[in-house]
Motif scaffolding. Structure first.
Motif, short mmCIF file in Angstrom:
data_model
loop_
_atom_site.label_atom_id
_atom_site.label_comp_id
_atom_site.label_asym_id
_atom_site.label_seq_id
_atom_site.Cartn_x
_atom_site.Cartn_y
_atom_site.Cartn_z
N LEU A 1 0.71 -1.29 -0.18
CA LEU A 1 -0.06 -0.04 0.23
C LEU A 1 0.75 1.30 0.07
CD1 LEU A 1 -2.91 -0.72 2.52
CD2 LEU A 1 -3.03 -0.76 -0.43
N ASP A 2 2.37 0.92 0.33
CA ASP A 2 3.11 2.24 0.56
C ASP A 2 3.74 2.55 -1.20
OD1 ASP A 2 2.83 3.56 2.86
OD2 ASP A 2 4.41 1.85 4.00
N ALA A 3 2.76 1.78 -2.20
CA ALA A 3 4.09 1.66 -2.95
C ALA A 3 3.46 2.87 -4.46
CB ALA A 3 3.35 0.11 -4.32
N ASP A 4 2.28 3.88 -3.63
CA ASP A 4 1.94 4.69 -4.46
C ASP A 4 2.66 6.31 -4.01
OD1 ASP A 4 1.07 5.27 -2.74
OD2 ASP A 4 -0.62 6.35 -3.42
N THR A 5 3.49 6.23 -2.91
CA THR A 5 4.45 7.20 -2.44
C THR A 5 5.67 7.77 -3.38
OG1 THR A 5 5.74 5.93 -1.25
CG2 THR A 5 4.29 7.02 0.05
N ALA A 6 5.70 9.09 -3.19
CA ALA A 6 7.31 9.44 -4.40
C ALA A 6 8.71 8.91 -3.47
CB ALA A 6 7.20 10.88 -4.03
N GLU A 7 8.82 8.70 -2.50
CA GLU A 7 9.80 7.88 -1.99
C GLU A 7 9.77 6.37 -1.38
OE1 GLU A 7 12.52 9.40 -1.32
OE2 GLU A 7 12.83 11.39 -1.57
N LEU A 8 10.36 5.73 -1.99
CA LEU A 8 10.68 4.63 -1.59
C LEU A 8 10.45 3.64 -0.28
CD1 LEU A 8 10.95 2.23 -3.26
CD2 LEU A 8 13.31 1.85 -2.05
N ARG A 9 9.40 3.17 -0.39
CA ARG A 9 9.16 3.00 1.26
C ARG A 9 8.15 1.21 1.37
NH1 ARG A 9 7.62 7.71 4.42
NH2 ARG A 9 7.70 9.63 3.54
N GLY A 10 8.44 1.04 2.60
CA GLY A 10 8.35 0.04 2.81
C GLY A 10 8.55 -0.83 3.73
N HIS A 11 8.93 -1.98 4.09
CA HIS A 11 9.37 -2.95 5.34
C HIS A 11 10.36 -4.57 4.41
CE1 HIS A 11 9.64 -4.34 9.48
NE2 HIS A 11 9.48 -4.91 8.79
N LEU A 12 10.95 -4.89 5.63
CA LEU A 12 11.91 -5.67 4.61
C LEU A 12 11.58 -6.53 5.79
CD1 LEU A 12 15.01 -4.17 2.84
CD2 LEU A 12 13.06 -4.74 1.88
N SER A 13 11.79 -7.92 5.85
CA SER A 13 11.36 -8.87 7.02
C SER A 13 12.53 -9.86 6.80
CB SER A 13 9.89 -9.06 7.75
OG SER A 13 9.44 -9.34 6.36
N ILE A 14 13.80 -9.71 7.35
CA ILE A 14 14.82 -10.64 6.83
C ILE A 14 14.95 -12.06 8.11
CG2 ILE A 14 17.13 -10.94 6.85
CD1 ILE A 14 17.29 -8.28 5.70
N ALA A 15 14.78 -13.13 7.70
CA ALA A 15 15.35 -14.05 8.79
C ALA A 15 16.38 -14.88 8.49
CB ALA A 15 13.83 -14.91 8.24
N ILE A 16 16.92 -14.72 9.34
CA ILE A 16 18.57 -15.15 9.20
C ILE A 16 19.00 -15.66 10.40
CG2 ILE A 16 19.53 -13.16 10.70
CD1 ILE A 16 21.41 -12.13 9.22
N LEU B 1 24.00 -3.47 3.01
CA LEU B 1 22.99 -2.99 3.93
C LEU B 1 23.10 -1.72 4.02
CD1 LEU B 1 22.53 -5.47 6.43
CD2 LEU B 1 20.48 -4.80 4.68
N ASN B 2 24.26 -1.37 3.78
CA ASN B 2 24.57 0.39 4.74
C ASN B 2 24.00 1.71 3.56
OD1 ASN B 2 27.16 1.97 3.96
ND2 ASN B 2 26.02 2.30 5.97
N ARG B 3 23.77 0.72 2.26
CA ARG B 3 24.16 1.50 0.49
C ARG B 3 22.72 1.43 0.45
NH1 ARG B 3 29.59 -0.32 -0.74
NH2 ARG B 3 29.01 -2.10 -1.54
N PHE B 4 21.97 0.48 0.65
CA PHE B 4 20.90 0.64 0.18
C PHE B 4 19.92 1.55 1.79
CE2 PHE B 4 16.30 -0.44 0.62
CZ PHE B 4 15.97 -1.14 -0.48
N CYS B 5 20.38 1.68 2.91
CA CYS B 5 19.87 2.21 3.57
C CYS B 5 19.74 3.74 3.18
CB CYS B 5 20.40 2.57 4.82
SG CYS B 5 19.99 2.84 6.45
N LYS B 6 21.03 4.30 2.78
CA LYS B 6 21.63 5.37 2.42
C LYS B 6 20.19 6.04 1.28
CE LYS B 6 25.85 5.61 4.89
NZ LYS B 6 27.26 5.98 4.76
N ALA B 7 20.58 5.07 0.42
CA ALA B 7 19.45 5.76 -0.48
C ALA B 7 18.51 5.26 -0.53
CB ALA B 7 19.48 4.26 -1.84
N HIS B 8 17.27 4.84 0.29
CA HIS B 8 16.54 4.70 0.52
C HIS B 8 15.84 4.60 2.33
CE1 HIS B 8 15.50 3.46 -3.65
NE2 HIS B 8 16.88 2.69 -3.14
N PRO B 9 16.24 5.90 3.08
CA PRO B 9 15.96 6.30 4.16
C PRO B 9 14.63 5.77 4.61
CG PRO B 9 15.98 8.38 3.01
CD PRO B 9 16.73 7.39 2.09
N HIS B 10 13.74 6.33 3.65
CA HIS B 10 12.26 5.80 4.57
C HIS B 10 11.71 3.85 4.54
CE1 HIS B 10 11.98 9.84 4.57
NE2 HIS B 10 12.18 10.41 3.80
#
Length: 339
Positions: A94-109, A122-131
Motif C-alpha cells: 500500500l506504500d507503493a504509490d508514494t514518491a519516496e521508496l517506502r516499505g518494510h523488509l523482514s529478514i529471517a537470518i 545494507l549500508n548503501r541501500f539504507c542511505k539510498a532509501h531512508p524511509h
C-alpha cells in the motif's frame, strides 16, 4: 442462484479462525496459544472446534499429554501460513504509490552471520532509501527455509543442506570452519599440538551437524580427528557454541573469520587440522512466488547486482587463515578467564 458448497466455503468461513489455528499449531497447544493471543483457553478451544466443523475435518488430536496435528491439519496450516505471509505484505504494498521508496523488509537470518559484503549492501541501500524499515529475526536454517517457502518473510539468510526447488538462492558468502578449545582447556597452553592429542576429546556441536544437515562437513572433520563419539553440548546458536568452548564444556567448530577476534584476545585457540578445512556456503534465499513490494524488489535487485559484481573468492572468509597454522603461546603470563 445459490453457490455450490465448495464455492460457498470462503464466504461462510470466519477467517479469524485460520489465524487462531495457525497459532495453536505453532505454539503446540491450546493453553500456550491462548497465552500468546491474550485469550482464555475455552475461547481458543471453541474456535478450533468451529473450524473443524466448518472444514468437516479433524485438524488436531487433543488428549491428555498429547497434541498431534493431523494430515489435514498440516495441509491447512501450510495454507494459513501462506495467507498470513500475504497479509503481512499489505502495508508495504500500500506504500507503493508514494514518491519516496517506502516499505518494510523482514529478514529471517541464522545466528552470527558476519559478512562485510552483506553489511555494505545494507549500508548503501539504507542511505539510498531512508524511509525503508527493517526487521531481523533469528531462526534455525531449516526454519528459515520454511518461512520463505510459506511467504512469511521477505528474505532469508541461512545455510542449506540442499538447494530447494521452489526457492531462488544466491551464495552471499563462504566461510571456513576450524576446531577450537577455550583458555581453560589443557591444550590451550601446550607448546605443540598433534592430531593425536584430540583423540577422544569431548566436543560441542551445532544441531545442523547431523547427517544430511548443512553442517555435516563439521561432523566429518571431527570423525577424521578422532574426537569423542557423542557430543557433550549442542546448540543452534553460534554464540552459544562459542560460550561452551570458552567454558571448556568441549572442543567446538567456529568460522575462522568469526573466531579470529577471540583468538587474538587469548580466549580460544585453534586446534589441528589447519588446512583442508570444511567450507560452508551462506545463502540469500527468496520466494519467486512472492509478490514483491517496491522496497523488496529494489533490495533484491541491489543484492543481485552487488553480489554478482564481487567474485566469490573475494566473498570467501577465512581462506587466508586456512593455510596458516596459529603460533603456539609462549611462556605466557596467565590469561584472565573469559567472561
Amino acid at each position: 442462484m445459490q453457490l455450490p458448497h465448495g464455492h460457498r466455503f470462503p464466504w461462510n468461513l470466519d477467517w479469524n479462525l485460520l489465524r487462531t489455528f495457525m497459532v495453536v499449531v505453532e505454539q503446540r497447544g491450546i493453553s500456550k496459544a491462548a497465552n500468546f493471543l491474550g485469550l482464555k483457553q475455552p475461547t481458543v478451544s471453541a474456535a478450533l472446534k468451529r473450524l473443524e466443523q466448518t472444514t468437516h475435518k479433524t485438524l488436531v488430536i487433543r488428549k491428555p499429554n498429547e497434541f498431534t496435528v493431523t494430515r489435514a491439519g498440516h495441509a491447512l496450516y501450510t495454507e494459513c501460513a501462506k495467507i498470513f505471509g500475504s497479509i503481512s505484505q499489505l502495508p508495504s504494498l500500500l506504500d507503493a504509490d508514494t514518491a519516496e521508496l517506502r516499505g518494510h523488509l523482514s529478514i529471517a537470518i541464522t545466528s552470527s552471520v558476519i559478512s562485510e559484503h552483506f553489511g555494505d549492501i545494507l549500508n548503501r541501500f539504507c542511505k539510498a532509501h531512508p524511509h525503508v524499515t527493517y526487521s531481523f529475526s533469528v531462526h534455525e536454517s531449516g526454519d528459515i527455509e520454511t518461512m520463505i517457502s510459506q511467504n512469511r518473510a521477505s528474505f532469508g539468510v541461512c545455510l542449506l543442506s540442499a538447494l530447494p526447488k521452489n526457492l531462488n538462492t544466491l551464495v552471499l558468502y563462504r566461510e571456513f570452519f576450524g576446531l577450537y578449545c577455550g583458555a581453560r582447556h589443557p591444550l590451550f597452553s601446550a607448546k605443540t599440538i598433534t592430531p593425536k592429542d584430540l583423540e577422544g576429546e569431548p566436543f560441542v556441536a551445532f544441531q545442523t551437524e547431523a547427517e544430511g544437515g548443512p553442517l555435516e562437513v563439521i561432523s566429518r572433520l571431527r570423525a577424521r580427528m578422532g574426537l569423542a563419539n557423542t557430543w557433550r553440548g549442542v546448540s543452534s546458536s553460534l554464540n552459544e557454541i562459542r560460550r561452551m568452548i570458552m567454558a571448556d564444556i568441549g572442543i567446538g567448530a567456529l568460522p575462522l573469520h568469526v573466531a579470529k577476534q577471540d583468538v587474538a584476545a587469548g580466549h580460544i585457540r585453534q586446534l589441528p587440522p589447519y588446512d583442508a578445512l570444511p567450507m560452508v556456503n551462506i545463502y540469500l534465499i527468496t520466494n519467486p512466488a512472492r509478490r514483491l513490494s517496491d522496497a523488496e524488489a529494489a533490495f533484491l535487485s541491489t543484492c543481485e547486482a552487488e553480489i554478482s559484481a564481487v567474485d566469490i573468492t573475494e566473498r570467501t572468509y577465512g581462506a587466508e587463515l586456512d593455510t596458516q597454522a596459529p603460533h603456539p603461546p609462549t611462556e605466557a603470563a596467565p590469561l584472565s578467564p573469559p567472561v
